[in-house]
Design a protein around this motif. Structure first.
Motif, short mmCIF file in Angstrom:
data_model
loop_
_atom_site.label_atom_id
_atom_site.label_comp_id
_atom_site.label_asym_id
_atom_site.label_seq_id
_atom_site.Cartn_x
_atom_site.Cartn_y
_atom_site.Cartn_z
N THR A 31 3.34 -13.38 -2.46
CA THR A 31 2.54 -12.37 -1.77
C THR A 31 3.43 -11.24 -1.26
O THR A 31 3.00 -10.08 -1.20
CB THR A 31 1.75 -12.99 -0.61
OG1 THR A 31 2.63 -13.73 0.24
CG2 THR A 31 0.67 -13.92 -1.14
N HIS A 35 3.04 -7.17 -2.18
CA HIS A 35 3.11 -6.09 -1.20
C HIS A 35 4.18 -5.06 -1.60
O HIS A 35 3.92 -3.84 -1.60
CB HIS A 35 3.41 -6.64 0.19
CG HIS A 35 3.57 -5.59 1.24
ND1 HIS A 35 2.49 -5.02 1.88
CD2 HIS A 35 4.68 -4.97 1.74
CE1 HIS A 35 2.92 -4.10 2.74
NE2 HIS A 35 4.23 -4.05 2.67
N ARG A 91 -6.14 0.74 2.46
CA ARG A 91 -4.76 0.59 2.95
C ARG A 91 -4.67 0.95 4.43
O ARG A 91 -4.06 0.22 5.22
CB ARG A 91 -3.82 1.46 2.12
CG ARG A 91 -2.37 1.41 2.60
CD ARG A 91 -1.43 2.11 1.65
NE ARG A 91 -0.06 2.05 2.15
CZ ARG A 91 1.03 2.17 1.39
NH1 ARG A 91 0.91 2.36 0.08
NH2 ARG A 91 2.24 2.11 1.92
N VAL A 94 -5.92 -1.60 6.73
CA VAL A 94 -5.01 -2.74 6.92
C VAL A 94 -3.87 -2.37 7.86
O VAL A 94 -3.54 -3.10 8.79
CB VAL A 94 -4.45 -3.23 5.57
CG1 VAL A 94 -3.34 -4.26 5.78
CG2 VAL A 94 -5.56 -3.82 4.71
N TYR A 443 -5.01 -4.55 -4.75
CA TYR A 443 -4.23 -5.14 -3.66
C TYR A 443 -4.81 -4.76 -2.30
O TYR A 443 -5.05 -5.63 -1.45
CB TYR A 443 -2.77 -4.69 -3.74
CG TYR A 443 -1.93 -5.27 -2.61
CD1 TYR A 443 -1.55 -6.61 -2.63
CD2 TYR A 443 -1.58 -4.49 -1.51
CE1 TYR A 443 -0.82 -7.16 -1.58
CE2 TYR A 443 -0.84 -5.03 -0.46
CZ TYR A 443 -0.47 -6.37 -0.51
OH TYR A 443 0.24 -6.92 0.53
N TRP A 444 -5.04 -3.48 -2.07
CA TRP A 444 -5.48 -3.07 -0.73
C TRP A 444 -6.93 -3.43 -0.45
O TRP A 444 -7.29 -3.74 0.68
CB TRP A 444 -5.22 -1.58 -0.53
CG TRP A 444 -3.74 -1.27 -0.47
CD1 TRP A 444 -3.01 -0.56 -1.37
CD2 TRP A 444 -2.82 -1.71 0.54
NE1 TRP A 444 -1.69 -0.52 -1.00
CE2 TRP A 444 -1.55 -1.23 0.17
CE3 TRP A 444 -2.95 -2.46 1.70
CZ2 TRP A 444 -0.41 -1.46 0.93
CZ3 TRP A 444 -1.81 -2.72 2.47
CH2 TRP A 444 -0.56 -2.22 2.09
N ARG A 447 -6.56 -7.09 0.42
CA ARG A 447 -6.03 -7.26 1.78
C ARG A 447 -7.08 -6.90 2.83
O ARG A 447 -7.24 -7.63 3.83
CB ARG A 447 -4.80 -6.35 1.95
CG ARG A 447 -3.52 -6.85 1.28
CD ARG A 447 -2.92 -8.06 2.00
NE ARG A 447 -2.76 -7.86 3.41
CZ ARG A 447 -1.71 -7.23 3.99
NH1 ARG A 447 -0.73 -6.75 3.21
NH2 ARG A 447 -1.62 -7.11 5.28
N TYR A 448 -7.79 -5.80 2.62
CA TYR A 448 -8.75 -5.34 3.62
C TYR A 448 -9.85 -6.37 3.83
O TYR A 448 -10.26 -6.63 4.97
CB TYR A 448 -9.36 -4.01 3.15
CG TYR A 448 -10.35 -3.42 4.13
CD1 TYR A 448 -9.93 -2.66 5.21
CD2 TYR A 448 -11.73 -3.64 3.99
CE1 TYR A 448 -10.84 -2.14 6.12
CE2 TYR A 448 -12.64 -3.14 4.88
CZ TYR A 448 -12.19 -2.37 5.95
OH TYR A 448 -13.10 -1.86 6.85
N ALA A 454 -1.66 -11.83 3.83
CA ALA A 454 -0.66 -10.84 4.27
C ALA A 454 0.70 -11.27 3.78
O ALA A 454 0.95 -12.45 3.50
CB ALA A 454 -0.69 -10.71 5.78
N LYS A 455 1.59 -10.31 3.68
CA LYS A 455 2.95 -10.60 3.18
C LYS A 455 3.66 -11.58 4.09
O LYS A 455 3.35 -11.72 5.26
CB LYS A 455 3.75 -9.31 3.08
CG LYS A 455 3.87 -8.55 4.40
CD LYS A 455 4.75 -7.34 4.25
CE LYS A 455 4.84 -6.59 5.58
NZ LYS A 455 5.80 -5.49 5.55
#
Length: 455
Positions: A31, A35, A91, A94, A443-444, A447-448, A454-455
């Motif tokens: 992960t 990122h 992005r 996040v 990716y974003w 994540r959102y 998360a990284k």
């Protein structure tokens, strides 16, 4: 005998999938690596793939060059500038970092240019670039094949509502289509829903962005309405069969307009609600299925259009009954046909609409696989070995066996997700770069919505 004939009919023209065993294991991608890759792609995007906030393909005049030194034709810049705006909103949602809000404002400015640079508010331009940088686009020589009725240069007096002053003189190309409008509406809807002042660290700029979002929405709607919801340029012209705003796209337009500008007429509100019923009806059979089922054989991008239009409508809807109807529609009309395609964008949209519908493990794997795909347009290891499901196999729902991990698919300039998941393409020489938008959006968005750790 009848049974034997049926078997022969069903197997006629059928093909077998690849049995290639790739030595690279995408599951080993971490992960943290995902990122880092998203951050790196944004750096490259800023350097090679955008001008005035508008996305462009990046090319080399000589494949031996280390870096791109020219821009592409930009035929789909409008579509994917809308995608980039959505990416930047996710992005910023996040990170809440000011530098990431800068990216939102940059892409929103690009989208404003593409809907206003003609001088007639609401006219959609497929692309636009500064006239004083024409050589970077090989203009006018490389644009000679375009219908010159739709190639124009702005007057340099178009006000810039974001930075003040005026936009530079820009060469722009209209001849807009439904696809372009879909990208615009996706960007507008995502930004309106997910970019909120109360959740931001810079309420002043977020409020400014929302004013610009509403202005784009109102101007696009009013221009379309003036031409009976046909996409037209500033002269009232077009030359495409994909210009009629109807069906799901029309509901998408109404949903964005209703959310950003507002509709006070009870009659108009009732007509919108009626359109929801027309488009999102479910049941054992829907006439749309007769078209949808062919999309995996010919016209795969249609799946992207339906997912984006549906997502844009859904996130702006406040009525619980209509949202429930849409969730069923997503599952019955889209997911059942694409759930096995290792398409992270589709899976993340589906799970944002229908939590726990599944497919997130495959989606994460597909993102890790995409991380391994070269940025440059080098050949797939399977290039020219085009094994894809036949029409009969598509009709029978036998497509998942043909799906390849994204890093084995053909190179694409804008997005891997828009192409058939078994398309390996032909030999390439690395002359172009991917925009990286497919990975960044996946990716974003992931994540959102909490689908990627998360990284």
């Amino acid at each position: 005998m009848k049974k034997l004939l049926l078997i022969l009919l069903l197997t006629a023209g059928c093909t077998s999938p690849h049995n290639y065993k790739d030595p690279v294991d995408p599951s080993q991608v971490t992960t943290q690596d995902l990122h880092n890759h998203a951050v790196m792609l944004e750096t490259k995007y800023q350097r090679y793939n955008q001008a005035e906030g508008i996305i462009w393909q990046a090319y080399r005049t000589d494949p031996a060059l280390e870096h791109p030194n020219k821009y592409g034709s930009g035929g789909d810049s409008c579509i994917f500038t809308g995608h980039k705006l959505a990416t930047d909103v996710f992005r910023y949602g996040v990170t809440k970092e000011s530098a990431d809000l800068d990216k939102v404002m940059q892409s929103l400015r690009g989208l404003y240019i593409l809907t206003h640079i003609s001088g007639t508010p609401g006219v959609i331009a497929r692309c636009a670039f500064p006239e004083n940088r024409s050589s970077e686009w090989g203009y006018p020589e490389s644009w000679g094949g375009r219908d010159q009725r739709f190639v124009h240069t702005s007057q340099g007096n178009i006000a810039d509502p974001m930075n003040g002053g005026h936009f530079p003189k820009m060469v722009y190309y209209t001849r807009g289509t439904k696809d372009q409008l879909t990208g615009v509406l996706f960007g507008l809807a995502t930004a309106w829903k997910h970019l909120k002042a109360e959740n931001a660290g810079d309420t002043g700029r977020v409020n400014q962005a929302r004013l610009v979002l509403a202005r784009i929405s109102e101007d696009v709607y009013n221009h379309l309405r003036a031409y009976d919801f046909k996409i037209r340029d500033e002269n009232g012209d077009n030359d495409t069969t994909a210009d009629s705003v109807s069906g799901l796209l029309y509901v998408n337009l109404l949903a964005v307009y209703r959310a950003t500008v507002g509709i006070t007429s009870p009659d108009r509100a009732a007509r919108i609600n009626e359109k929801y019923g027309d488009e999102f009806s479910s049941g054992f059979f829907n006439p749309h299925d007769s078209v949808n089922i062919f999309s995996s054989f010919s016209g795969y991008y249609a799946w992207n259009l339906r997912h984006l239009r549906g997502y844009s409508i859904y996130i702006l809807e406040e009525n619980a009954e209509r949202k429930s109807l849409m969730r069923r529609w997503f599952e019955d009309r889209l997911w059942q046909y694409t759930s096995g395609h290792l398409n992270a964008k589709f899976a993340f949209i589906q799970n944002a609409v229908n939590p726990a519908i599944g497919g997130l493990e495959d989606a994460l794997f597909s993102m890790k696989s995409l991380r391994l795909k070269p940025i440059r347009s080098y050949s797939s290891p399977l290039a020219d070995d085009e094994r894809k499901p036949s029409l009969l196999q598509v009709l029978a729902g036998d497509t998942d066996r043909f799906v390849l991990p994204p890093h084995l698919r053909k190179p694409t300039s804008y997005s891997t997700w828009q192409k058939e998941p078994w398309d390996v393409g032909h030999a390439g020489n690395g002359a172009s770069n991917s925009t990286g938008l497919d990975f960044m959006l996946g990716y974003w968005m992931g994540r959102y919505h909490g689908f990627i750790p998360a990284k």
